[in-house]
Design an enzyme around this catalytic site. Structure first.
Site, PDB file in Angstrom:
ATOM      1  N   ASN A 136     -94.026  49.691  50.176  1.00  0.00           N
ATOM      2  CA  ASN A 136     -92.920  49.004  49.507  1.00  0.00           C
ATOM      3  C   ASN A 136     -93.446  48.005  48.480  1.00  0.00           C
ATOM      4  OD1 ASN A 136     -93.723  47.637  51.910  1.00  0.00           O
ATOM      5  ND2 ASN A 136     -91.830  46.471  51.985  1.00  0.00           N
ATOM      6  N   GLU A 193     -92.053  44.867  46.384  1.00  0.00           N
ATOM      7  CA  GLU A 193     -90.923  43.939  46.242  1.00  0.00           C
ATOM      8  C   GLU A 193     -90.973  43.213  44.893  1.00  0.00           C
ATOM      9  OE1 GLU A 193     -90.799  41.569  49.850  1.00  0.00           O
ATOM     10  OE2 GLU A 193     -90.067  43.304  50.989  1.00  0.00           O
ATOM     11  N   CYS A 195     -88.485  50.742  48.061  1.00  0.00           N
ATOM     12  CA  CYS A 195     -88.970  51.062  49.408  1.00  0.00           C
ATOM     13  C   CYS A 195     -90.176  52.017  49.341  1.00  0.00           C
ATOM     14  CB  CYS A 195     -87.882  51.747  50.219  1.00  0.00           C
ATOM     15  SG  CYS A 195     -86.463  50.711  50.586  1.00  0.00           S
ATOM     16  N   GLU A 212     -90.833  54.757  51.034  1.00  0.00           N
ATOM     17  CA  GLU A 212     -90.521  56.195  51.019  1.00  0.00           C
ATOM     18  C   GLU A 212     -90.263  56.690  49.609  1.00  0.00           C
ATOM     19  OE1 GLU A 212     -89.262  53.756  52.766  1.00  0.00           O
ATOM     20  OE2 GLU A 212     -87.781  54.465  54.176  1.00  0.00           O
ATOM     21  N   CYS A 237     -83.558  53.304  54.745  1.00  0.00           N
ATOM     22  CA  CYS A 237     -82.283  52.795  54.233  1.00  0.00           C
ATOM     23  C   CYS A 237     -81.477  53.943  53.617  1.00  0.00           C
ATOM     24  CB  CYS A 237     -82.515  51.683  53.215  1.00  0.00           C
ATOM     25  SG  CYS A 237     -83.017  52.268  51.583  1.00  0.00           S
ATOM     26  N   CYS A 242     -82.811  55.474  50.320  1.00  0.00           N
ATOM     27  CA  CYS A 242     -83.961  56.365  50.536  1.00  0.00           C
ATOM     28  C   CYS A 242     -83.495  57.705  51.090  1.00  0.00           C
ATOM     29  CB  CYS A 242     -84.977  55.731  51.476  1.00  0.00           C
ATOM     30  SG  CYS A 242     -85.956  54.460  50.659  1.00  0.00           S
TER      31      CYS A 242
HETATM   32  N1  THU Z   1     -88.203  48.996  53.371  1.00  0.00           N
HETATM   33  C1  THU Z   1     -88.904  50.147  53.146  1.00  0.00           C
HETATM   34  O1  THU Z   1     -89.844  50.177  52.339  1.00  0.00           O
HETATM   35  N2  THU Z   1     -88.554  51.246  53.830  1.00  0.00           N
HETATM   36  C2  THU Z   1     -87.649  51.271  54.840  1.00  0.00           C
HETATM   37  O2  THU Z   1     -87.442  52.314  55.461  1.00  0.00           O
HETATM   38  C3  THU Z   1     -86.892  50.062  55.198  1.00  0.00           C
HETATM   39  C4  THU Z   1     -87.078  48.913  54.278  1.00  0.00           C
HETATM   40  C5  THU Z   1     -88.626  47.781  52.662  1.00  0.00           C
HETATM   41  C6  THU Z   1     -87.714  47.265  51.601  1.00  0.00           C
HETATM   42  C7  THU Z   1     -88.113  45.819  51.560  1.00  0.00           C
HETATM   43  O3  THU Z   1     -89.284  45.668  50.783  1.00  0.00           O
HETATM   44  C8  THU Z   1     -88.476  45.487  52.998  1.00  0.00           C
HETATM   45  O4  THU Z   1     -88.753  46.747  53.623  1.00  0.00           O
HETATM   46  C9  THU Z   1     -87.401  44.764  53.776  1.00  0.00           C
HETATM   47  O5  THU Z   1     -86.191  45.411  53.661  1.00  0.00           O
END
Ligand code: THU
Length: 160
Positions: free
Chosen positions: A61, A63, A72, A74, A111, A114
Site C-alpha cells: 500500500n 499512502e 491499496c 492489491e 476493500c 479493490c
Molecule cells: N489497505 C490495503 O492496502 N489493502 C487492504 O486490503 C485493506 C486496506 C490499506 C489502505 C490503507 O493504506 C491502509 O491499508 C489502511 O486502510
C-alpha cells in the site's frame, strides 16, 4: 416477497496445508509489507500476483497525506502485473497485513474498490483468480473473485 440467500464458499487452510505454490505467493506478499508506505495508518499491506506464465508481481500500500490519493496493495500489485503483461491472465493473488508489530492472525479482507478492480481482471481474461487472504492462524481461499463480490457490476452488466 421472496427471499434470496447468497452464499460465499471459503476454504479455510492452515498455512502448511496450502500448496507449495500458494505458500510461495504468500511469502512474497509478506516480504512486501516492509516496502509499504503507510505512515498515516501504520497498516502495512503486502500483495502478490501470480500470472499464468509463472511470473510473480508484488506490491504494497502507498499512502498519501491527501488520504484518498493513496492506493491499496492489491491494486498496486494487480495494476503492476497487468501493465507489464496485458495479455497474460492472472492465476492467483495473495494478500497479507502487518500492524502493531505483527502479521494479522485473522485473514486480511480487501476493500470494496479493490474487489471491483480484481473482478475486472478476472472478467478481462475470462479466467477465475484464486484469492488467498492470509492470516497467521488461518488463510482463506476463494476460488474466484465473484465469491468476494456478490451482485457485482461487471462488463456484461452494461449490455442489458
Ligand atoms: N489497505 C490495503 O492496502 N489493502 C487492504 O486490503 C485493506 C486496506 C490499506 C489502505 C490503507 O493504506 C491502509 O491499508 C489502511 O486502510
Amino acid at each position: 416477497m421472496t427471499e434470496k440467500i447468497i452464499e460465499t464458499k471459503v476454504n479455510v487452510y492452515k498455512f502448511d496445508e496450502l500448496s507449495a505454490a500458494h505458500q510461495q505467493l504468500i511469502e512474497k506478499a509478506k516480504e512486501q509489507v516492509n516496502k509499504a508506505y503507510a505512515p498515516y495508518s501504520g497498516f502495512h499491506v503486502g500483495a502478490a500476483v501470480l500470472l499464468s506464465n509463472g511470473q510473480i508481481f508484488a506490491g504494497s500500500n502507498q499512502e498519501n497525506s491527501a488520504y484518498p490519493s493513496g492506493l491499496c496493495a492489491e491494486r498496486v500489485a494487480m495494476f503492476y502485473a497487468n501493465a507489464q503483461y496485458p495479455d497474460v491472465p492472472v492465476e492467483a493473488l495473495a494478500i497479507t497485513a502487518y500492524t502493531n508489530g505483527g502479521f494479522l492472525s485473522d485473514p486480511v479482507t480487501p476493500c470494496g474498490s479493490c474487489r471491483q478492480v480484481l473482478l475486472e481482471t478476472e472478467t478481462r481474461f475470462d479466467k477465475d483468480i484464486t484469492v488467498l487472504l492470509h492470516g497467521t492462524e488461518k488463510t482463506y481461499e476463494l476460488t474466484n473473485v465473484k465469491q468476494l463480490l456478490p451482485l457485482c457490476f461487471e462488463k456484461s452488466s452494461l449490455n442489458r
